[in-house]
Design a protein around this motif. Sequence first.
Motif, PDB file in Angstrom:
ATOM      1  N   HIS A 250       0.822  -1.222   0.000  1.00 36.06           N
ATOM      2  CA  HIS A 250       0.000   0.000   0.000  1.00 36.06           C
ATOM      3  C   HIS A 250       0.851   1.264   0.000  1.00 36.06           C
ATOM      4  CE1 HIS A 250      -3.907  -1.876   0.039  1.00 36.06           C
ATOM      5  NE2 HIS A 250      -3.608  -2.607   1.082  1.00 36.06           N
ATOM      6  N   GLY A 251       2.174   1.117  -0.206  1.00 30.28           N
ATOM      7  CA  GLY A 251       2.975   2.318  -0.447  1.00 30.28           C
ATOM      8  C   GLY A 251       4.021   2.680   0.587  1.00 30.28           C
ATOM      9  N   TYR A 252       4.327   1.759   1.489  1.00 31.69           N
ATOM     10  CA  TYR A 252       5.325   2.015   2.539  1.00 31.69           C
ATOM     11  C   TYR A 252       6.630   2.556   1.944  1.00 31.69           C
ATOM     12  CZ  TYR A 252       8.676   0.965   6.268  1.00 31.69           C
ATOM     13  OH  TYR A 252       9.657   1.050   7.212  1.00 31.69           O
ATOM     14  N   PRO A 253       7.253   3.593   2.512  1.00 33.59           N
ATOM     15  CA  PRO A 253       6.835   4.217   3.772  1.00 33.59           C
ATOM     16  C   PRO A 253       5.851   5.389   3.611  1.00 33.59           C
ATOM     17  CG  PRO A 253       9.020   4.991   3.165  1.00 33.59           C
ATOM     18  CD  PRO A 253       8.613   4.001   2.099  1.00 33.59           C
ATOM     19  N   VAL A 254       5.807   6.032   2.434  1.00 28.98           N
ATOM     20  CA  VAL A 254       4.959   7.226   2.283  1.00 28.98           C
ATOM     21  C   VAL A 254       4.275   7.210   0.915  1.00 28.98           C
ATOM     22  CG1 VAL A 254       4.898   9.764   2.210  1.00 28.98           C
ATOM     23  CG2 VAL A 254       6.470   8.610   3.791  1.00 28.98           C
ATOM     24  N   ARG A 255       2.984   7.494   0.918  1.00 29.99           N
ATOM     25  CA  ARG A 255       2.214   7.584  -0.317  1.00 29.99           C
ATOM     26  C   ARG A 255       1.355   8.840  -0.301  1.00 29.99           C
ATOM     27  NH1 ARG A 255      -2.437   3.335  -0.892  1.00 29.99           N
ATOM     28  NH2 ARG A 255      -2.625   4.491  -2.832  1.00 29.99           N
ATOM     29  N   ALA A 256       0.889   9.230  -1.465  1.00 29.82           N
ATOM     30  CA  ALA A 256      -0.076  10.322  -1.538  1.00 29.82           C
ATOM     31  C   ALA A 256      -1.484   9.765  -1.357  1.00 29.82           C
ATOM     32  CB  ALA A 256       0.030  11.020  -2.889  1.00 29.82           C
ATOM     33  N   ILE A 257      -2.361  10.565  -0.780  1.00 36.13           N
ATOM     34  CA  ILE A 257      -3.791  10.267  -0.768  1.00 36.13           C
ATOM     35  C   ILE A 257      -4.508  11.505  -1.319  1.00 36.13           C
ATOM     36  CG2 ILE A 257      -5.826   9.913   0.700  1.00 36.13           C
ATOM     37  CD1 ILE A 257      -4.239   7.354   0.305  1.00 36.13           C
ATOM     38  N   VAL A 258      -5.036  11.343  -2.521  1.00 31.05           N
ATOM     39  CA  VAL A 258      -5.780  12.419  -3.166  1.00 31.05           C
ATOM     40  C   VAL A 258      -7.257  12.046  -3.062  1.00 31.05           C
ATOM     41  CG1 VAL A 258      -6.073  13.797  -5.266  1.00 31.05           C
ATOM     42  CG2 VAL A 258      -3.817  12.818  -4.706  1.00 31.05           C
ATOM     43  N   ALA A 259      -7.828  12.367  -1.903  1.00 26.44           N
ATOM     44  CA  ALA A 259      -9.216  11.990  -1.637  1.00 26.44           C
ATOM     45  C   ALA A 259     -10.131  12.645  -2.658  1.00 26.44           C
ATOM     46  CB  ALA A 259      -9.597  12.413  -0.221  1.00 26.44           C
ATOM     47  N   GLY A 260     -11.101  11.895  -3.146  1.00 20.17           N
ATOM     48  CA  GLY A 260     -12.051  12.426  -4.119  1.00 20.17           C
ATOM     49  C   GLY A 260     -11.651  12.147  -5.559  1.00 20.17           C
ATOM     50  N   TRP A 261     -10.415  11.723  -5.770  1.00 11.73           N
ATOM     51  CA  TRP A 261      -9.958  11.383  -7.125  1.00 11.73           C
ATOM     52  C   TRP A 261      -9.763   9.876  -7.238  1.00 11.73           C
ATOM     53  CZ3 TRP A 261      -6.608  14.775 -10.701  1.00 11.73           C
ATOM     54  CH2 TRP A 261      -7.174  16.063 -10.778  1.00 11.73           C
ATOM     55  N   TYR A 262      -9.856   9.377  -8.447  1.00 13.53           N
ATOM     56  CA  TYR A 262      -9.597   7.953  -8.658  1.00 13.53           C
ATOM     57  C   TYR A 262      -8.198   7.593  -8.163  1.00 13.53           C
ATOM     58  CZ  TYR A 262     -13.952   7.285 -11.147  1.00 13.53           C
ATOM     59  OH  TYR A 262     -15.292   7.191 -11.440  1.00 13.53           O
ATOM     60  N   GLY A 263      -8.055   6.305  -7.811  1.00 16.66           N
ATOM     61  CA  GLY A 263      -6.860   5.809  -7.135  1.00 16.66           C
ATOM     62  C   GLY A 263      -5.538   6.118  -7.800  1.00 16.66           C
TER      63      GLY A 263
END
Length: 403
Positions: A230-243
């Motif tokens: 799931h992206g360890y250690p850091v990922r972006a989360i762009v809530a409201g947009w497709y994955g």
Amino acid sequence: MSEANRPLKTILLPRRSFLKAATVATWPLLGVSTGLAHAEPGTPEGSSPAAPAMITRQVHPPNIEFPFSSLDSFITPTERFYIRSHFPTPELAADQWKLRVEGHVERPFELGYDELRKLGSVDQTALLECAGNSRIFLKPPQIGVRWEQGAVGNAKWTGTPLSLLLARAGVKPGAVDVILEGYDKGRIEAPSPPSPGEIHFARSLPLAKAQEPQVLLAWKMNGEELTPDHGYPVRAIVAGWYGMASIKWLKRIIVTDKPFDGYFQTFSYSMWRRDERGVPSLAPIGPIDVKSQIARPAAYEVVPQGSRYRVFGAAWSGNTDIAKVEISTDGGVTWNVATLDAKAAPLSWRLFNFDWQTPQRASRVTLMARATDALGRAQAMERDHDRRDTMITHVQSIPVFVR
Ligand SMILES: Nc1nc2c(c(=O)[nH]1)N[C@H]1C(S)=C(S)[C@@H](COP(=O)(O)O)O[C@H]1N2
Ligand SMILES: [Mo]
């Protein structure tokens, strides 16, 4: 044995998650508090059908979906959250991880994991849906991972707003896009000769979008550090947009003064947009469109005649709330308003249910769900082919046998 029926121990999960999965045999009980535990005739009160395994669509790289008919909680446990990866999971250690912020900025810089975490943290519950979710329903069949309904989940993310890093770097006037690039890479071959060869996974956000406070560089998922897939250690989360916008394994943030036209921006995850003369050109997709999915009954489930059956599922819309979900039990001729679950949170899904009085006689019935969001947008009944192989939100028919 179908994949959905395989015993739990064969689920393909990263090692650390696997150990956790082995101890979560009680997960169906997590749903009790949602009030959505389905009144399944013939099942003793308080018990649930066995948890079906995650469904593997590809082993390397891991592409795994949630069996959506087992939906029973507002938050998707991390072990039950779909994985969509284009390239192998990079092996990264938090204490060696570095993120570079560069491009059209006054003060490019690099920072490490602890430095990022010290910049401040925000909790954000948000839904992530793969733009290709439901692709299995497209006719004619499309190239690409054949997701059913399970490339979607709702989790609590913890991270630092991207806007803080952009402010620290000092975005220069004339900036247009912010490219997020992952550490993962691989070769793109088919279906596009000439291929770009080896590339990193990367997508851009328009500057104004990147500066919105809910766009996070996240290091926690459901209260624990991210798992490798799931992206360890850091990922972006762009809530409201497709994955595809929520870049995993972040490596670089590059501010540009012209629109990014990378492979995953303009070739993949793009759709035809027609100008006023009807001339189509490819444009990147972004915000999540309004959609609902029936979890139960599942397609081809046998339900008892002359009884009450609780139909339930989830509905969502990228940047606004769900106003209404309607259910049809006669193939779209008549519609009934479903009950929305009390639990509502921005940027999350809304669970719904509808008590269906099943027909007295044996029959085959087509169920449908149709959501309308707070901006009045309703799901279309027909597929818009300009969307190519993503954004699959038209109303689906769920065939059910009444016996
Ligand atoms: N670096 C990187 N980020 C990525 C991807 C990827 O392949 N590489 N896949 C994207 C896509 S298409 C989706 S739907 C989401 C899936 O996130 P998940 O695997 O944590 O569910 O990650 C996105 N971020
Ligand atoms: Mo995706």
